[in-house]
Motif scaffolding. Structure first.
Motif, PDB file in Angstrom:
ATOM      1  N   ARG A 145       4.834  -0.380  -2.903  1.00 19.26           N
ATOM      2  CA  ARG A 145       4.520  -1.486  -2.012  1.00 19.26           C
ATOM      3  C   ARG A 145       2.999  -1.533  -1.822  1.00 19.26           C
ATOM      4  N   PRO A 146       2.449  -2.604  -1.268  1.00 16.85           N
ATOM      5  CA  PRO A 146       0.993  -2.672  -1.118  1.00 16.85           C
ATOM      6  C   PRO A 146       0.405  -1.532  -0.304  1.00 16.85           C
ATOM      7  N   LEU A 147       1.159  -1.003   0.647  1.00 21.44           N
ATOM      8  CA  LEU A 147       0.712   0.129   1.457  1.00 21.44           C
ATOM      9  C   LEU A 147       1.733   1.236   1.365  1.00 21.44           C
ATOM     10  N   GLU A 148       1.294   2.413   0.941  1.00 23.28           N
ATOM     11  CA  GLU A 148       2.179   3.570   0.831  1.00 23.28           C
ATOM     12  C   GLU A 148       1.502   4.775   1.483  1.00 23.28           C
ATOM     13  N   ARG A 149       2.267   5.827   1.645  1.00 22.86           N
ATOM     14  CA  ARG A 149       1.736   7.097   2.141  1.00 22.86           C
ATOM     15  C   ARG A 149       1.946   8.137   1.059  1.00 22.86           C
ATOM     16  N   GLN A 150       0.890   8.848   0.687  1.00 26.06           N
ATOM     17  CA  GLN A 150       0.985   9.929  -0.296  1.00 26.06           C
ATOM     18  C   GLN A 150       0.403  11.174   0.348  1.00 26.06           C
ATOM     19  N   GLY A 151       1.270  12.076   0.770  1.00 26.57           N
ATOM     20  CA  GLY A 151       0.797  13.254   1.484  1.00 26.57           C
ATOM     21  C   GLY A 151       0.148  12.839   2.790  1.00 26.57           C
ATOM     22  N   GLU A 152      -1.084  13.261   3.003  1.00 23.40           N
ATOM     23  CA  GLU A 152      -1.785  12.935   4.249  1.00 23.40           C
ATOM     24  C   GLU A 152      -2.623  11.667   4.136  1.00 23.40           C
ATOM     25  N   TYR A 153      -2.557  10.989   3.012  1.00 22.79           N
ATOM     26  CA  TYR A 153      -3.395   9.804   2.791  1.00 22.79           C
ATOM     27  C   TYR A 153      -2.556   8.542   2.644  1.00 22.79           C
ATOM     28  N   TYR A 154      -3.119   7.433   3.111  1.00 21.97           N
ATOM     29  CA  TYR A 154      -2.532   6.138   2.826  1.00 21.97           C
ATOM     30  C   TYR A 154      -3.080   5.641   1.501  1.00 21.97           C
ATOM     31  N   LYS A 155      -2.249   4.926   0.751  1.00 22.19           N
ATOM     32  CA  LYS A 155      -2.655   4.331  -0.515  1.00 22.19           C
ATOM     33  C   LYS A 155      -2.502   2.811  -0.373  1.00 22.19           C
ATOM     34  N   VAL A 156      -3.533   2.086  -0.789  1.00 22.15           N
ATOM     35  CA  VAL A 156      -3.532   0.633  -0.688  1.00 22.15           C
ATOM     36  C   VAL A 156      -3.725   0.064  -2.087  1.00 22.15           C
ATOM     37  N   PHE A 157      -2.819  -0.855  -2.482  1.00 20.27           N
ATOM     38  CA  PHE A 157      -2.811  -1.417  -3.833  1.00 20.27           C
ATOM     39  C   PHE A 157      -2.994  -2.938  -3.771  1.00 20.27           C
ATOM     40  N   PRO A 158      -4.229  -3.426  -3.771  1.00 18.47           N
ATOM     41  CA  PRO A 158      -4.475  -4.859  -3.569  1.00 18.47           C
ATOM     42  C   PRO A 158      -4.002  -5.754  -4.710  1.00 18.47           C
ATOM     43  N   ILE A 159      -3.981  -5.230  -5.945  1.00 20.43           N
ATOM     44  CA  ILE A 159      -3.605  -6.089  -7.080  1.00 20.43           C
ATOM     45  C   ILE A 159      -2.259  -5.661  -7.668  1.00 20.43           C
ATOM     46  N   LEU A 160      -1.413  -5.130  -6.825  1.00 20.93           N
ATOM     47  CA  LEU A 160      -0.122  -4.609  -7.282  1.00 20.93           C
ATOM     48  C   LEU A 160       0.703  -5.670  -7.996  1.00 20.93           C
ATOM     49  N   ASP A 161       0.632  -6.916  -7.536  1.00 16.05           N
ATOM     50  CA  ASP A 161       1.463  -7.974  -8.115  1.00 16.05           C
ATOM     51  C   ASP A 161       0.741  -8.790  -9.176  1.00 16.05           C
ATOM     52  N   TRP A 162      -0.431  -8.351  -9.606  1.00 17.39           N
ATOM     53  CA  TRP A 162      -1.190  -9.103 -10.611  1.00 17.39           C
ATOM     54  C   TRP A 162      -0.606  -8.902 -12.002  1.00 17.39           C
ATOM     55  N   SER A 163      -0.666  -9.955 -12.785  1.00 18.39           N
ATOM     56  CA  SER A 163      -0.281  -9.895 -14.195  1.00 18.39           C
ATOM     57  C   SER A 163      -1.521  -9.632 -15.038  1.00 18.39           C
ATOM     58  N   SER A 164      -1.315  -9.387 -16.320  1.00 20.61           N
ATOM     59  CA  SER A 164      -2.449  -9.226 -17.228  1.00 20.61           C
ATOM     60  C   SER A 164      -3.296 -10.494 -17.274  1.00 20.61           C
ATOM     61  N   LYS A 165      -2.643 -11.642 -17.180  1.00 19.24           N
ATOM     62  CA  LYS A 165      -3.378 -12.908 -17.165  1.00 19.24           C
ATOM     63  C   LYS A 165      -4.241 -13.026 -15.913  1.00 19.24           C
ATOM     64  N   ASP A 166      -3.709 -12.593 -14.769  1.00 18.00           N
ATOM     65  CA  ASP A 166      -4.495 -12.612 -13.533  1.00 18.00           C
ATOM     66  C   ASP A 166      -5.763 -11.782 -13.691  1.00 18.00           C
ATOM     67  N   VAL A 167      -5.611 -10.614 -14.299  1.00 17.67           N
ATOM     68  CA  VAL A 167      -6.756  -9.732 -14.515  1.00 17.67           C
ATOM     69  C   VAL A 167      -7.772 -10.401 -15.426  1.00 17.67           C
ATOM     70  N   TYR A 168      -7.291 -10.960 -16.526  1.00 16.63           N
ATOM     71  CA  TYR A 168      -8.184 -11.634 -17.480  1.00 16.63           C
ATOM     72  C   TYR A 168      -8.903 -12.813 -16.820  1.00 16.63           C
ATOM     73  N   ASP A 169      -8.160 -13.594 -16.053  1.00  9.75           N
ATOM     74  CA  ASP A 169      -8.754 -14.765 -15.394  1.00  9.75           C
ATOM     75  C   ASP A 169      -9.850 -14.340 -14.419  1.00  9.75           C
ATOM     76  N   TYR A 170      -9.619 -13.238 -13.709  1.00 18.06           N
ATOM     77  CA  TYR A 170     -10.628 -12.778 -12.751  1.00 18.06           C
ATOM     78  C   TYR A 170     -11.877 -12.282 -13.475  1.00 18.06           C
ATOM     79  N   LEU A 171     -11.666 -11.546 -14.562  1.00 20.48           N
ATOM     80  CA  LEU A 171     -12.805 -11.065 -15.342  1.00 20.48           C
ATOM     81  C   LEU A 171     -13.666 -12.223 -15.836  1.00 20.48           C
ATOM     82  N   THR A 172     -13.008 -13.229 -16.397  1.00 23.48           N
ATOM     83  CA  THR A 172     -13.766 -14.347 -16.969  1.00 23.48           C
ATOM     84  C   THR A 172     -14.398 -15.216 -15.888  1.00 23.48           C
ATOM     85  N   ALA A 173     -13.676 -15.446 -14.793  1.00 23.07           N
ATOM     86  CA  ALA A 173     -14.208 -16.289 -13.718  1.00 23.07           C
ATOM     87  C   ALA A 173     -15.456 -15.685 -13.082  1.00 23.07           C
ATOM     88  N   ASN A 174     -15.535 -14.360 -13.088  1.00 16.62           N
ATOM     89  CA  ASN A 174     -16.670 -13.679 -12.456  1.00 16.62           C
ATOM     90  C   ASN A 174     -17.637 -13.079 -13.477  1.00 16.62           C
TER      91      ASN A 174
END
Length: 252
Positions: free
Chosen positions: A161-190
């Motif tokens: 999920r976007p927010l998880e707990r791993q041991g004593e730390y929280y883990k945050v995954f902002p692009i968890l639902d991104w596709s390869s196309k989303d990644v490519y589009d962001y790279l090219t747009a920026n």
């Protein structure tokens, strides 16, 4: 998006995650920065698409500590790519390495990556990756860790999920639902660079001895890592009995 989290040591993941599911990547990062403050760090392997997370996060929190675990076995191009991104994005880079040098490790245990054995690969990862990362989190006073994992990368990641707990730390995954196309589009747009190994047919890259280009016989991009014996290096797995099973790609 605003999520009220007065006690960041005991966050209600079941309450917060539905709200984060409806937020975009930048909003999730902004929420994490507000919630965890100076306890928020991020990690980067400076892999194929590393520029995406580095750019996204530093647009929100420019001085965030960026933990890079240098295994000592990375391709020269990775070091050059990391230097390029550090200069371009003015990264607050925190480099950590195992106290056991590559030469000493090989003298004591041999070339663990050549042993065609998951236990040997797990030992390698524990020495070269997991211990340095855990030390980094302690020394930097981290309470939460931003990472660029995506659900379509491995079965383990598909259950996150976007927010998880791993041991004593929280883990945050902002692009968890991104596709390869989303990644490519962001790279090219920026106008962001990708790792030079992308042009050689790599979809993911780590150590020089445990990465290869994708082929027509591969069912999944992560089949090109760790000699096809597993999909995860251990950094993003809980320290539990299930970890060793999750590490082995045959159980995924």
């Amino acid at each position: 998006m605003t999520v009220i989290t007065p006690d960041k040591t005991a966050l209600d993941l079941d309450r917060i995650n539905p709200q984060l599911n409806n937020a975009n990547a930048s909003d999730i990062i902004a929420w994490a920065a507000q919630t965890f403050g100076d306890g928020l760090v991020m990690s980067s392997s400076f892999g194929i698409q590393a520029a995406v997370m580095l750019h996204l996060v530093t647009q929100v929190k420019p001085d965030i500590p960026v933990i890079w675990v240098d295994t000592g076995y990375l391709p020269p191009e990775t070091y050059q790519f990391a230097d390029e991104l550090q200069q371009r994005l003015n990264l607050n880079l925190q480099i950590y390495q195992s106290p056991l040098s590559p030469a000493r490790m090989e003298a004591l245990y041999g070339k663990l990556w050549e042993q065609e054995d998951v236990a040997a690969l797990n030992r390698y990862d524990a020495i070269r990756k997991v211990e340095p990362m855990q030390r980094a989190l302690r020394e930097l006073g981290a309470t939460a860790w931003l990472a660029g994992l995506r659900a379509n990368q491995t079965q383990h990641r598909s259950n996150l999920r976007p927010l998880e707990r791993q041991g004593e730390y929280y883990k945050v995954f902002p692009i968890l639902d991104w596709s390869s196309k989303d990644v490519y589009d962001y790279l090219t747009a920026n106008d962001l660079p990708y790792h030079p190994y992308f042009d050689l047919g790599y979809t993911t890259v780590g150590d020089w001895h445990s990465s290869r280009p994708v082929t027509a016989d591969d069912d999944h991009e992560r089949d090109t890592r760790f000699r096809g014996l597993k999909q995860e290096c251990g950094l993003h797995l809980p320290a539990s009995d299930g970890e060793s099973q999750s590490l082995n790609s045959s159980s995924l």
